[in-house]
Design an enzyme around this catalytic site. Sequence first.
Site, PDB file in Angstrom:
ATOM      1  CB  ALA A 164      -5.697   1.710   6.994  1.00 33.73           C
ATOM      2  CB  THR A 165      -8.132   5.115   9.968  1.00 35.88           C
ATOM      3  OG1 THR A 165      -7.138   5.727   9.148  1.00 35.88           O
ATOM      4  CG2 THR A 165      -8.305   5.937  11.234  1.00 35.88           C
ATOM      5  CG  ASP A 210      -1.930   1.000   1.338  1.00 33.33           C
ATOM      6  OD1 ASP A 210      -2.402   1.427   0.266  1.00 33.33           O
ATOM      7  OD2 ASP A 210      -2.312   1.386   2.457  1.00 33.33           O
TER       8      ASP A 210
HETATM    9  P1  13P Z   1      -8.313   4.761   5.928  1.00 31.58           P
HETATM   10  O1  13P Z   1      -7.119   4.768   6.839  1.00 31.58           O
HETATM   11  O2  13P Z   1      -8.991   6.078   5.904  1.00 31.58           O
HETATM   12  O3  13P Z   1      -9.227   3.629   6.192  1.00 31.58           O
HETATM   13  O4  13P Z   1      -7.726   4.572   4.450  1.00 31.58           O
HETATM   14  C1  13P Z   1      -7.038   3.395   4.162  1.00 31.58           C
HETATM   15  C2  13P Z   1      -6.344   3.492   2.866  1.00 31.58           C
HETATM   16  O5  13P Z   1      -6.815   4.097   1.934  1.00 31.58           O
HETATM   17  C3  13P Z   1      -5.062   2.781   2.741  1.00 31.58           C
HETATM   18  O6  13P Z   1      -4.457   3.006   1.503  1.00 31.58           O
END
Ligand code: 13P
Length: 281
Positions: free
Chosen positions: A231-232, A85
């Site tokens: 992710a967050t 990523d």
């Molecule tokens: P978030 O952290 O806002 O969920 O985004 C994740 C993301 O796009 C990782 O590339």
Amino acid sequence: MQNSIHMPLQQKLKELQHAKQALLATNFYNFETLDGILKAAFSEGKSVILQLTKGSIEYLGLPVAMKLARAMLKLYGVEGWVHLDHGDSYELVAACLDEGFDSVMIDASEKSFSENVRITRRVVTLAKQYGANVEAELGYIAKLGQKNSELGYTEPTEAKLFVEETGVDALAVAIGSAHGFYKAEPKLDIGRLAEINRETEAVLVLHGASGIPGDLLRQAIQNGICKINLATEIKDTFMQTLRDSLQSNMEIDLRRVFPFATNAVAKLVQNKIRDIELKKS
Ligand code: 13P
């Protein structure tokens, strides 16, 4: 070492895009978050993309991160792909491909259009030798601490040109989402997304899914998004649960504390998997 058990991710994503469906692409940080994600994918009977950022690779070590992901996918019997990523250099991408990643993102979105094309094209040439999927980003999807602006949204005609000139498989589009928590209600420019989808051959990726409600995610999927990055909320759920458990408990055996956080991640991911399924009326 390329995983021969499942179909290439680029093929899977194309199939999903045609069927107006999407895969959840979840970032993992340690054994526990990975375990939580896979518990959810297993119990829902769904495939999943496991994502590592440069930071997570540095934390875990590249061979450990990769071997852990592969071993856990095998153990759970879940169809899954390992993806880099926001790769920020050719060297990092090359190291991940050598380690056997199924898919890499090269993020040169903060460079000029022509630089982004040049860097992405170089990565595409390399990744082809490994049969790996390549994702790039065009436009400005705010990273943590950055401000989102409509001025940075992806232009459909530029997207067409970018995909033609780079040969990239997947394109992360800027249509209103942002990384991290939203301060205001998130909005997505679905009209723009539909136009990008009409103009380009690449499959489309939505970054910044944390905090975006299910109905909006489903609208995005109906208009070309087939990879949803989360992710967050995973990090936040893990840490909040850990904090809460430690406040009421003086346990020093971490093996009795971490499972609360792992299970909370599993619940979150299970709900997200359900959220991106089209609701039958
Ligand atoms: P978030 O952290 O806002 O969920 O985004 C994740 C993301 O796009 C990782 O590339």
